[in-house]
Design a protein around this motif. Structure first.
Motif, PDB file in Angstrom:
ATOM      1  N   ALA A   1       0.833  -1.206   0.000  1.00 56.56           N
ATOM      2  CA  ALA A   1       0.000   0.000   0.000  1.00 56.56           C
ATOM      3  C   ALA A   1       0.865   1.252   0.000  1.00 56.56           C
ATOM      4  O   ALA A   1       0.578   2.216   0.694  1.00 56.56           O
TER       5      ALA A   1
ATOM      6  N   GLN B   1      -6.941  -0.690  -3.805  1.00 54.51           N
ATOM      7  CA  GLN B   1      -6.311  -1.995  -3.991  1.00 54.51           C
ATOM      8  C   GLN B   1      -6.986  -2.841  -5.060  1.00 54.51           C
ATOM      9  O   GLN B   1      -6.327  -3.481  -5.865  1.00 54.51           O
ATOM     10  N   THR B   2      -8.307  -2.882  -5.076  1.00 51.56           N
ATOM     11  CA  THR B   2      -9.009  -3.704  -6.057  1.00 51.56           C
ATOM     12  C   THR B   2      -9.639  -2.841  -7.150  1.00 51.56           C
ATOM     13  O   THR B   2     -10.484  -3.313  -7.899  1.00 51.56           O
TER      14      THR B   2
ATOM     15  N   ILE C   1      -6.851   1.705   4.524  1.00 52.56           N
ATOM     16  CA  ILE C   1      -5.580   1.275   3.924  1.00 52.56           C
ATOM     17  C   ILE C   1      -5.765   0.849   2.462  1.00 52.56           C
ATOM     18  O   ILE C   1      -4.949   1.159   1.602  1.00 52.56           O
ATOM     19  N   GLN C   2      -6.884   0.152   2.172  1.00 55.59           N
ATOM     20  CA  GLN C   2      -7.094  -0.325   0.802  1.00 55.59           C
ATOM     21  C   GLN C   2      -7.382   0.822  -0.160  1.00 55.59           C
ATOM     22  O   GLN C   2      -7.115   0.716  -1.343  1.00 55.59           O
TER      23      GLN C   2
ATOM     24  N   ALA D   1      -3.164  -6.848   6.040  1.00 57.74           N
ATOM     25  CA  ALA D   1      -2.883  -5.565   5.380  1.00 57.74           C
ATOM     26  C   ALA D   1      -3.084  -4.371   6.299  1.00 57.74           C
ATOM     27  O   ALA D   1      -2.546  -3.291   6.056  1.00 57.74           O
ATOM     28  N   THR D   2      -3.867  -4.572   7.375  1.00 53.83           N
ATOM     29  CA  THR D   2      -4.086  -3.438   8.276  1.00 53.83           C
ATOM     30  C   THR D   2      -2.979  -3.350   9.328  1.00 53.83           C
ATOM     31  O   THR D   2      -2.932  -2.405  10.115  1.00 53.83           O
TER      32      THR D   2
ATOM     33  N   ARG E   1       3.101  -3.855   7.841  1.00 52.06           N
ATOM     34  CA  ARG E   1       3.856  -4.843   7.057  1.00 52.06           C
ATOM     35  C   ARG E   1       5.261  -4.333   6.738  1.00 52.06           C
ATOM     36  O   ARG E   1       5.444  -3.165   6.427  1.00 52.06           O
TER      37      ARG E   1
ATOM     38  N   LEU F   1      -9.060 -11.497  -0.622  1.00 51.55           N
ATOM     39  CA  LEU F   1      -9.561 -11.642  -1.991  1.00 51.55           C
ATOM     40  C   LEU F   1      -9.718 -13.114  -2.391  1.00 51.55           C
ATOM     41  O   LEU F   1     -10.407 -13.423  -3.357  1.00 51.55           O
TER      42      LEU F   1
ATOM     43  N   MET G   1      -8.346 -12.686  -7.496  1.00 50.93           N
ATOM     44  CA  MET G   1      -7.884 -11.770  -8.548  1.00 50.93           C
ATOM     45  C   MET G   1      -6.426 -11.363  -8.326  1.00 50.93           C
ATOM     46  O   MET G   1      -5.709 -11.085  -9.274  1.00 50.93           O
TER      47      MET G   1
ATOM     48  N   ASP H   1     -13.497  -9.200  -6.590  1.00 53.80           N
ATOM     49  CA  ASP H   1     -14.295  -8.909  -5.391  1.00 53.80           C
ATOM     50  C   ASP H   1     -15.680  -8.383  -5.767  1.00 53.80           C
ATOM     51  O   ASP H   1     -16.455  -8.007  -4.885  1.00 53.80           O
TER      52      ASP H   1
END
Ligand SMILES: Cc1cc2nc3c(=O)[nH]c(=O)nc-3n(C[C@H](O)[C@H](O)[C@H](O)COP(=O)(O)OP(=O)(O)OC[C@H]3O[C@@H](n4cnc5c(N)ncnc54)[C@H](O)[C@@H]3O)c2cc1C
Ligand SMILES: Cc1cc2nc3c(=O)[nH]c(=O)nc-3n(C[C@H](O)[C@H](O)[C@H](O)COP(=O)(O)OP(=O)(O)OC[C@H]3O[C@@H](n4cnc5c(N)ncnc54)[C@H](O)[C@@H]3O)c2cc1C
Lengths: 320, 265
Positions: A133, A250-251, A269-270, B15-16, B19, B39, B124, B185
């Motif tokens: 990200a 993200q998507t 975050i996404q 992801a939250t 990382r 996903l 995906m 998604d």
């Protein structure tokens, strides 16, 4: 001199901007050789030459439009074998990445996706990626074979660099996998008349705070006074307020404009993954604690239904 | 005939969380808790729906979830089993540390062949590497059609049909099985595991395989076998928070002034 293969993204010969950016990057590594598949090569060739293509390899066959991805891999592989390039650059679309990956495994080459920069290094081309990200920036290179690199939009400026652009037909023999997945029908996306989201200098995005499809008119009005593209958060897309093709994150699409205006978006975050590398970020949100403000160069804590129309009027007035 | 569906699921750092990279520039799997890539829940969901459809029309179906990953990756498999998958395959080997996408696709393709398949369903993209190319690589390696990035799909009479929303156009795709597909998604909300599902998952079989079982040499995978090298990883400087004003009726105007100062107007 060394040659660099550049896969051309075009619609009936109208070359998309990211391909021209690839030519700028390719010239750092050698002489660009563009590959144009499908109809329209005659229209594409002069544009590619103008931006540095020394040669333009073309092939047209019904398979490119009738079957998914695999025929284009066969063609790019034919070009690869004809040219023996030092690198292969492909625009980072969903399809571009799949074509690049299948080529890379066939020719035994390392694959790097979603590069935001490409440069010549001591041990061959080096690609920069923005990962996790956009929290980290990495540099990578191929340890095996000729690097196959897919590149995101806005990775480099479009530069005029006239070259010969000699058009040469490419012989393509389709393999048994080419006709595996049939494209039964295709409906082209309708143009909105606004700049392409991933290519725009300014993006105005709306989120759940818009509270209804009809209120996206506020976002569109602001976008139009600024000459901007319109984006949306997934919450807004999931609510059917705006089409999925406009989703940022993200998507959805990754955008990296000069200016990103987030309206009624919290900054998950996404979502940040798709806009964090924008040059200037502006946020309008009624919650002073919204995480989007941590990224914002300028923020207004307030009701978007007051702030956005006032902003649009003021911009209009200033533009005269 | 039974329809054999294999779902590829990845175990990823949350992801939250914060990382990071480890010293060898591979993903740090200690710093942040791992989970089933969100996903890939959509892939499990579609596989379950296809299997349910088969069973409703009197045919048989079996859903196997496969992962390539460290020991903890069984968490991802358990989650998929608790959603309703029938069995799991876990490829785990110390030599896999640092494998790139070429190595991962090789291992997955072998594991899928080992399992037996009519339909391979992927997400995906993973939420860590996020390359979005593994399904296409599997199709290439398995030499079967790829019908990827589907936002709507159905399987009937030995064919998969679906809708792919590309940048320039929306396409309807059709391919004969066996095939590899990936789902977005947008394909339909994933179900939550029920209590019964969680309990049942504990008893479902998980087969563990190593590289030798799959006939893969250590040199073909791992950091040393990778076809790409990461040379550096630098943390992006956090964006500095700028001026935040509270709207007192002049907020829109002040924002316009800011935009004008920055030459956007
Ligand atoms: C695997 C995965 C992938 C995802 N991919 C994406 C993606 O690509 N893109 C994406 O955007 N999200 C994505 N998400 C979802 C993401 O986690 C968030 O749920 C989403 O971004 C929230 O959208 P939002 O900010 O519009 O809504 P919210 O988080 O609900 O925020 C709405 C904001 O509007 C403000 N607001 C409300 N009313 C007003 C008003 N009148 N005036 C001013 N402000 C107001 C609120 O204060 C709030 O901050 C993904 C999630 C997952 C798990
Ligand atoms: C930040 C980052 C950047 C990277 N960049 C590169 C790079 O440029 N080149 C390169 O070669 N490698 C790269 N890698 C390594 C690569 O991500 C891994 O090898 C990974 O296993 C496969 O790629 P992906 O996660 O991007 O998969 P994607 O192609 O995004 O995954 C698509 C789908 O494939 C399936 N899948 C993916 N991985 C697994 C798995 N391990 N087990 C089961 N199913 C799976 C899932 O269904 C998933 O939804 C990178 C890794 C990270 C963390």
């Amino acid at each position: 001199m060394a040659e660099v293969l550049v896969y051309t993204d075009h619609l009936d010969g109208a070359v998309r901007k990211p391909t021209l950016e690839l030519l700028t990057l390719a010239r750092r590594l050698g002489d660009p050789v563009a590959v144009v598949l499908g109809p329209g090569a005659d229209a594409a060739a002069p544009v590619l030459a103008e931006h540095g293509a020394a040669r333009v390899l073309t092939a047209d066959a019904p398979e490119f439009a009738d079957y998914l991805v695999a025929p284009k891999v066969d063609a790019l592989q034919a070009a690869y074998q004809a040219v023996s390039p030092v690198a292969v650059l492909v625009p980072s679309s969903g399809e571009g990445k799949e074509i690049a990956a299948r080529l890379a495994v066939r020719v035994g080459s390392g694959l790097i996706t979603d590069a935001i920069d490409v440069a010549q290094g001591d041990e061959g081309p080096v690609a920069t990626q923005s990962v996790f990200a956009a929290a980290f920036t990495t540099t990578s290179r191929a340890a095996k074979g000729t690097p196959v690199i897919t590149v995101k939009p806005n990775a480099a400026p479009v530069e005029a660099a006239p070259a010969a652009g000699a058009v040469e037909p490419l012989d393509v023999a389709f393999g048994p996998l080419a006709t595996g997945t049939r494209i039964v029908s295709r409906s082209p996306r309708e143009s909105t008349g606004r700049p392409e989201l991933t290519e725009a200098a300014i993006v105005v995005s709306g989120g759940r705070g818009l509270n209804g499809a009809e209120n996206f008119a506020l976002i569109e009005a602001l976008a139009d006074t600024l000459g901007a593209a319109v984006g949306a958060s997934r919450a807004a897309v999931d609510a059917d307020w705006y089409p999925h093709s406009h989703q940022v994150g993200q998507t959805g699409k990754t955008v990296s404009p000069q200016l990103y205006i987030a309206v009624g978006i919290s900054g998950a975050i996404q979502h940040r993954a798709g806009m964090q590398t924008s040059k200037t970020i502006v946020a309008v949100n009624k919650d002073a604690e919204a995480p989007i403000f941590e990224l914002a160069d300028y923020g207004v804590v307030g009701d978007l239904f007051d702030v956005v129309p006032a902003l649009t009027d003021e911009v209009r007035a200033r533009k005269g | 005939m039974s329809l054999r569906i294999v779902v590829c699921v990845k175990y990823v750092p949350d992801a939250t969380g914060d990382r990071r990279f480890a010293d060898d520039l591979t993903t740090d799997r200690e710093a942040v808790d791992g989970l089933l890539s969100e996903l890939d829940e959509y892939a499990v969901e579609q596989a379950l729906r296809i299997a349910e459809g088969q069973r409703q029309s009197g045919d048989e179906a079996e859903v196997t979830v496969v992962t390539v990953g460290p020991e903890d990756a069984t968490d991802a498999l358990r989650k998929a089993l608790s959603m309703g998958a029938d069995k799991a395959v876990h490829v785990e080997d110390d030599d896999l540390h640092g494998t790139d996408v070429m190595g991962t696709s090789l291992v997955l393709a072998k594991a899928i062949e080992h399992t037996g398949y009519d339909l391979v369903v992927c997400g995906m993209a993973s939420t860590d590497g996020g390359m979005g190319v593994l399904p296409a690589l599997l199709a290439e390696r398995l030499a079967v059609p790829q019908a990827t990035l589907l936002s709507e799909l159905s399987v009937a009479e030995g064919k998969v049909t679906g809708r792919r929303d590309g940048d320039a156009a929306t396409e309807r795709l059709q391919a004969e099985l066996p095939a590899v597909i990936s789902v977005t998604d947008q394909s339909g909300e994933a179900r939550y595991p029920s209590f019964k599902g969680i309990m049942a998952a504990k008893k479902k079989p998980v087969e563990t395989l190593d590289l030798e079982d799959l006939g893969i040499e250590a040199e073909e995978v791992g950091l040393d076998g990778a076809w790409t090298v990461v040379e550096s990883a630098t943390e992006r400087p956090a964006r500095t928070k700028g001026e935040i004003v509270t709207d007192d009726g002049e907020g829109g105007k002040r924002l316009a002034t800011f935009l004008a100062e920055r030459k956007f107007v």
